[in-house]
Design a protein around this motif. Structure first.
Motif, PDB file in Angstrom:
ATOM      1  N   TYR A 225      25.677   3.825  97.900  1.00  0.00           N
ATOM      2  CA  TYR A 225      25.759   4.712  96.429  1.00  0.00           C
ATOM      3  C   TYR A 225      26.896   5.751  96.807  1.00  0.00           C
ATOM      4  O   TYR A 225      27.680   5.571  95.674  1.00  0.00           O
ATOM      5  CB  TYR A 225      24.686   5.777  96.178  1.00  0.00           C
ATOM      6  N   LEU A 241      18.220  11.816  96.745  1.00  0.00           N
ATOM      7  CA  LEU A 241      18.556  10.694  96.504  1.00  0.00           C
ATOM      8  C   LEU A 241      17.709   9.283  97.875  1.00  0.00           C
ATOM      9  O   LEU A 241      17.170   9.155  97.616  1.00  0.00           O
ATOM     10  CB  LEU A 241      20.022   9.533  96.217  1.00  0.00           C
ATOM     11  N   LEU A 262      20.110   3.124  90.792  1.00  0.00           N
ATOM     12  CA  LEU A 262      21.358   3.818  91.866  1.00  0.00           C
ATOM     13  C   LEU A 262      22.671   3.307  91.023  1.00  0.00           C
ATOM     14  O   LEU A 262      23.080   4.919  90.538  1.00  0.00           O
ATOM     15  CB  LEU A 262      21.470   3.306  93.346  1.00  0.00           C
ATOM     16  N   ARG A 264      22.618   2.415  87.754  1.00  0.00           N
ATOM     17  CA  ARG A 264      22.428   3.524  86.230  1.00  0.00           C
ATOM     18  C   ARG A 264      22.457   5.169  86.836  1.00  0.00           C
ATOM     19  O   ARG A 264      23.015   5.765  85.634  1.00  0.00           O
ATOM     20  CB  ARG A 264      21.768   3.319  85.683  1.00  0.00           C
ATOM     21  N   HIS A 265      22.522   5.477  88.203  1.00  0.00           N
ATOM     22  CA  HIS A 265      22.097   6.769  88.391  1.00  0.00           C
ATOM     23  C   HIS A 265      23.781   7.196  88.440  1.00  0.00           C
ATOM     24  O   HIS A 265      23.620   8.721  88.070  1.00  0.00           O
ATOM     25  CB  HIS A 265      21.775   7.800  89.601  1.00  0.00           C
ATOM     26  N   ARG A 266      24.315   6.548  89.342  1.00  0.00           N
ATOM     27  CA  ARG A 266      25.930   7.301  89.254  1.00  0.00           C
ATOM     28  C   ARG A 266      26.850   6.900  88.285  1.00  0.00           C
ATOM     29  O   ARG A 266      27.296   7.528  88.122  1.00  0.00           O
ATOM     30  CB  ARG A 266      26.257   6.043  90.676  1.00  0.00           C
ATOM     31  N   LYS A 268      25.514   7.913  84.998  1.00  0.00           N
ATOM     32  CA  LYS A 268      24.605   8.589  84.429  1.00  0.00           C
ATOM     33  C   LYS A 268      24.985  10.239  84.781  1.00  0.00           C
ATOM     34  O   LYS A 268      25.021  11.085  83.272  1.00  0.00           O
ATOM     35  CB  LYS A 268      23.767   9.232  84.030  1.00  0.00           C
ATOM     36  N   LEU A 270      22.983  11.719  86.835  1.00  0.00           N
ATOM     37  CA  LEU A 270      21.401  12.318  86.159  1.00  0.00           C
ATOM     38  C   LEU A 270      20.864  13.615  87.514  1.00  0.00           C
ATOM     39  O   LEU A 270      21.543  13.189  88.293  1.00  0.00           O
ATOM     40  CB  LEU A 270      20.462  11.943  85.596  1.00  0.00           C
ATOM     41  N   PRO A 272      18.411  13.322  90.629  1.00  0.00           N
ATOM     42  CA  PRO A 272      17.835  12.577  91.792  1.00  0.00           C
ATOM     43  C   PRO A 272      16.449  12.424  91.173  1.00  0.00           C
ATOM     44  O   PRO A 272      16.600  11.099  91.446  1.00  0.00           O
ATOM     45  CB  PRO A 272      18.052  12.898  93.218  1.00  0.00           C
ATOM     46  N   THR A 274      15.539  11.745  88.798  1.00  0.00           N
ATOM     47  CA  THR A 274      14.926  10.592  87.934  1.00  0.00           C
ATOM     48  C   THR A 274      15.688   9.628  88.259  1.00  0.00           C
ATOM     49  O   THR A 274      15.657   8.279  87.258  1.00  0.00           O
ATOM     50  CB  THR A 274      16.462  11.009  86.664  1.00  0.00           C
ATOM     51  N   LEU A 275      15.817   8.977  89.948  1.00  0.00           N
ATOM     52  CA  LEU A 275      15.827   7.657  90.096  1.00  0.00           C
ATOM     53  C   LEU A 275      14.540   6.515  89.294  1.00  0.00           C
ATOM     54  O   LEU A 275      15.113   5.167  89.101  1.00  0.00           O
ATOM     55  CB  LEU A 275      15.961   7.647  91.365  1.00  0.00           C
ATOM     56  N   LEU A 278      15.244   5.131  86.390  1.00  0.00           N
ATOM     57  CA  LEU A 278      15.907   4.340  86.100  1.00  0.00           C
ATOM     58  C   LEU A 278      15.829   3.147  86.402  1.00  0.00           C
ATOM     59  O   LEU A 278      16.076   2.181  86.320  1.00  0.00           O
ATOM     60  CB  LEU A 278      17.405   5.161  87.203  1.00  0.00           C
TER      61      LEU A 278
END
Length: 312
Positions: A225, A241, A262, A264-266, A268, A270, A272, A274-275, A278
């Protein structure tokens, strides 16, 4: 300066206090509030009377001197003379009953009969002298031992009582081998390679999805990540994370789904926390794409003109 001290309930059924007078017992409790963080105080009856008996003038310094003599005979205090030719006292059971948070260094001379030399823990040295033992060398905090079956052994507190447990450094000789790779080698520790995250055990089978044969650790996923980011994220973000990734692996979530979450998180940016959502979104999206389309048998329309619009 007076301080807040602890008086335990068993003090009122103490046989040592029961042999002294009520005024001596009150003087003893008062000394607990006036002594410094090492339990020391000036051995001066007039000073103690002015501190503890100022509103009871009938109890004179002579009466306080009798109280101190009773407390010394009962083994509750020790009276001694320092090199400055002044007299001092200290509470013998101080270390046993008073737990001081961040105690300050005493400005009064140490007792030559009970206090240990400088640099030695008082209680440990006294106990060792009584039984003729030497203090063992403490082990480093948090050592990981291979093949022990327990993985992580707590540290032995090697300092004084006021040392906070868990603040000393710990070493990790080697990571647990998983899939032919050492976890310690997957993500070396350093300021430019992300936080140090320890995998606490094998991932249980079952859950939402099974692990792939080439199971990876939380450290490797976080390293991937961080490498995909244009700028390296802060350590707090990577640490948070890493905790979320480790929890997902422990639940049996496949690394491919976690990688998708991860990613999607990177993209967006958002929080941590919310992982998991996602990853859940990525899992459902994969399920929808791979779900087979139900077959429907062909039937002739009832109204041919309406169905084909006169194209036949």
């Amino acid at each position: 300066m007076a301080r807040i001290r602890t008086i335990k309930p068993e003090a009122f059924v103490s046989e040592s206090l029961a042999v002294v007078s009520l005024t001596a017992e009150r003087t003893f409790f008062g000394l607990l509030t006036q002594a410094d963080d090492q339990g020391r105080h000036r051995d001066h009856a007039a000073i103690i009377a002015g501190q503890l008996w100022v509103l009871r003038p009938e109890h004179t310094p002579a009466g306080v001197e009798k109280d101190l003599a009773q407390l010394a005979d009962a083994g509750l205090i020790c009276r001694y003379k320092a090199p400055d030719h002044k007299r001092y006292l200290h509470v013998l059971t101080w270390q046993q009953h008073q737990k001081i948070n961040r105690p300050s260094k005493s400005r009064l001379p140490a007792c030559p009969h009970h206090d240990a030399p400088t640099g030695t823990a008082p209680r440990v040295a006294t106990m060792a002298a009584r039984v003729g033992l030497t203090e063992p060398t403490p082990q480093p905090h948090g050592v990981l031992r291979e093949g022990s079956g327990q993985g992580f052994e707590p540290a032995v507190n090697s300092g004084a009582d006021d040392e906070v447990a868990g603040q000393s450094d710990f070493t990790e000789p080697s990571g647990k081998v998983r899939g032919g790779l050492s976890e310690g080698a997957m993500m070396p520790h350093g300021p430019d390679l992300g936080p140090r995250i320890m995998d606490l055990g094998d991932t249980p089978s079952g859950g939402a999805s099974a692990h792939a044969p080439d199971s990876v650790s939380a450290q490797q996923l976080i390293a991937e990540y961080a490498a995909a980011c244009t700028h390296r994220p802060p350590k707090d973000v990577l640490g948070h994370l890493g905790q979320q990734v480790r929890k997902l692996l422990d639940e049996g979530i496949a690394p491919a789904h976690i990688r998708a979450g991860l990613e999607r998180h990177r993209s967006k940016g958002l929080h941590p926390s919310t992982l998991p959502s996602l990853v859940h979104e990525a899992m459902n999206a994969t399920t929808m794409l791979t779900a087979p389309v139900a077959h429907r048998a062909w039937t002739n329309p009832t109204d041919v003109e309406a169905a084909f619009g006169g194209d036949l």
